[in-house]
Design a protein around this motif. Structure first.
Motif, short mmCIF file in Angstrom:
data_model
loop_
_atom_site.label_atom_id
_atom_site.label_comp_id
_atom_site.label_asym_id
_atom_site.label_seq_id
_atom_site.Cartn_x
_atom_site.Cartn_y
_atom_site.Cartn_z
N LEU A 174 0.61 -1.11 0.11
CA LEU A 174 -0.19 0.40 0.33
C LEU A 174 0.55 1.16 0.23
O LEU A 174 2.02 1.27 1.24
CB LEU A 174 -0.81 1.10 1.17
CG LEU A 174 -1.98 -1.15 1.31
CD1 LEU A 174 -2.54 -0.80 2.60
CD2 LEU A 174 -2.65 -1.60 0.73
N LEU A 175 0.40 2.33 -0.72
CA LEU A 175 1.22 3.64 -0.64
C LEU A 175 0.21 5.03 -1.55
O LEU A 175 -1.08 4.14 -1.82
CB LEU A 175 2.61 3.44 -1.36
CG LEU A 175 3.57 2.26 -2.33
CD1 LEU A 175 2.22 1.35 -2.98
CD2 LEU A 175 4.85 2.95 -2.27
N LEU B 55 5.19 4.57 0.86
CA LEU B 55 5.65 3.21 1.65
C LEU B 55 3.99 3.50 3.13
O LEU B 55 5.17 3.44 3.98
CB LEU B 55 6.35 2.13 1.36
CG LEU B 55 5.85 1.00 1.06
CD1 LEU B 55 5.25 0.47 0.42
CD2 LEU B 55 7.10 -0.01 1.31
N SER B 56 3.18 2.91 3.07
CA SER B 56 2.53 2.53 4.01
C SER B 56 2.83 0.98 4.78
O SER B 56 3.17 0.91 6.01
CB SER B 56 1.14 2.71 4.43
OG SER B 56 0.95 3.43 3.48
N ASN C 290 -3.57 10.19 -3.52
CA ASN C 290 -4.41 9.15 -4.57
C ASN C 290 -3.52 8.03 -3.59
O ASN C 290 -2.26 8.27 -3.61
CB ASN C 290 -3.45 8.98 -5.81
CG ASN C 290 -4.33 9.98 -6.88
OD1 ASN C 290 -5.77 9.95 -6.63
ND2 ASN C 290 -3.67 10.29 -7.94
N VAL C 291 -3.89 6.89 -3.21
CA VAL C 291 -3.87 5.40 -2.94
C VAL C 291 -3.55 4.32 -4.07
O VAL C 291 -4.05 4.36 -4.83
CB VAL C 291 -4.95 5.15 -2.08
CG1 VAL C 291 -4.47 3.62 -1.44
CG2 VAL C 291 -4.44 5.99 -0.90
N TRP D 230 5.61 -3.31 8.27
CA TRP D 230 4.89 -1.73 8.24
C TRP D 230 6.03 -0.11 8.50
O TRP D 230 6.87 -0.67 9.11
CB TRP D 230 3.86 -2.32 9.51
CG TRP D 230 2.76 -3.03 9.30
CD1 TRP D 230 2.53 -3.55 7.86
CD2 TRP D 230 1.79 -3.19 9.87
NE1 TRP D 230 0.96 -4.02 7.78
CE2 TRP D 230 0.87 -4.15 9.61
CE3 TRP D 230 1.38 -3.15 11.50
CZ2 TRP D 230 -0.10 -4.67 10.11
CZ3 TRP D 230 0.64 -3.37 12.11
CH2 TRP D 230 -0.81 -4.70 11.44
N GLY D 231 5.26 0.40 7.93
CA GLY D 231 5.66 1.62 8.14
C GLY D 231 4.98 2.04 9.12
O GLY D 231 3.49 1.97 10.15
N PRO D 232 4.85 3.42 9.59
CA PRO D 232 4.10 4.24 11.02
C PRO D 232 2.77 5.06 10.07
O PRO D 232 2.15 5.11 10.73
CB PRO D 232 5.23 5.69 10.64
CG PRO D 232 6.44 5.93 9.86
CD PRO D 232 6.06 4.23 9.36
N ALA D 233 3.36 4.55 8.66
CA ALA D 233 1.37 4.83 8.12
C ALA D 233 0.71 3.76 8.39
O ALA D 233 -0.31 4.55 7.85
CB ALA D 233 1.52 6.11 6.68
#
Lengths: 151, 103
Positions: free
Chosen positions: A90-91, A99-100, A124-125, B61-64
């Motif tokens: 997911l970005l 980057l999430s 935008n995702v 994962w990142g912090p988002a």
């Protein structure tokens, strides 16, 4: 201490860590991808993921609200209909780091995941799918009325 | 040791659905406290879910990912009474493992 004994003790410790779930065999083998998570732009993140040549794919379904009232908690469901899907990333364009998260699906796990992400602002995702070593992505705009990354 | 997670796993014929609610602040390192000092980053980096000792989902994962992360997914197989085990590790090396029996 003889060398053999030392080696045995060393491997025993590692096995104990794995058994205790501290280190899953996969997590131990796969380091957290610092370069990808610290990338500021989508382009840098795609490069760090080895996905520079990703093409737009129709078989990726993104389910998320058109408008998210609270950017700190945006529910999102992503599903890949691409055969042999290995992982989904997911970005978000406008987040401080693009980057999430990256989810990896072993054989037997359905390539679909539901989670909640932060969005700093309307963005935008992008959902990036890796299947058979190739990358495809899909994009959806999510409008945010209250940002999720500020102080 | 982190705070306990809530883990639910339910078999629905051919697949088992796993729902996980973790307890973690997921600090980005960009927020400030009342004094105006930055709150250091503190977020989960690695997640691993195992069914009967086999990995069925792993994540980086990142912090988002939102605070108190929620995650759900499905895997094929699984039977009532079998174990699903979830482990996370954060950027400060703290970790937490919790288990649930498949219902």
């Amino acid at each position: 201490m003889v060398r053999r004994e030392f080696l045995l003790r060393g491997s025993g410790l590692l096995a104990a860590l794995v058994a205790a779930g501290w280190l899953s065999p996969e997590a131990a083998a796969q380091e957290w991808n610092r370069a990808a998570f610290e990338a500021k732009s989508i382009k840098e993140a795609l490069e760090a993921l080895g996905a520079k040549d990703a093409s737009a794919g129709a078989d990726i379904v993104i389910t998320a609200p058109e408008i998210a009232e609270n950017g700190a908690v945006v529910p999102i469901t992503v599903a890949s209909r691409i055969a042999g899907t290995e992982s989904i990333a997911l970005l978000a364009d406008k987040n401080p780091s693009a980057l999430s998260g990256v989810f990896t699906f072993p054989v037997g796990t359905l390539p679909e995941v539901h989670t909640r992400v932060k969005l700093a602002e309307t963005s935008n995702v992008h959902v990036l799918v890796r299947a058979g070593g190739k990358f495809a992505f899909a994009t959806k705009e999510i409008k945010v009325t209250l940002g999720g990354c500020g102080g | 040791m982190g705070s306990p997670m809530k883990v639910r796993a339910r078999n629905d014929g051919g697949t088992t659905e796993v729902k996980i609610l973790m307890s973690h602040p997921m600090e980005t390192g960009r927020r400030k406290n009342e004094k105006g000092d930055l709150i250091p980053a503190l977020f989960i980096q690695q997640v691993s879910v195992q069914h009967q000792g086999k990995v069925v989902l792993s994540a980086q994962w990142g912090p988002a990912i939102s605070a108190n992360p929620f995650l759900s997914f499905k895997f094929r197989g699984g039977a009532k009474g079998e174990t699903v085990k979830v482990t996370w590790v954060d950027n400060k090396g703290d970790s937490r493992t919790d288990e649930a029996l498949i219902a």
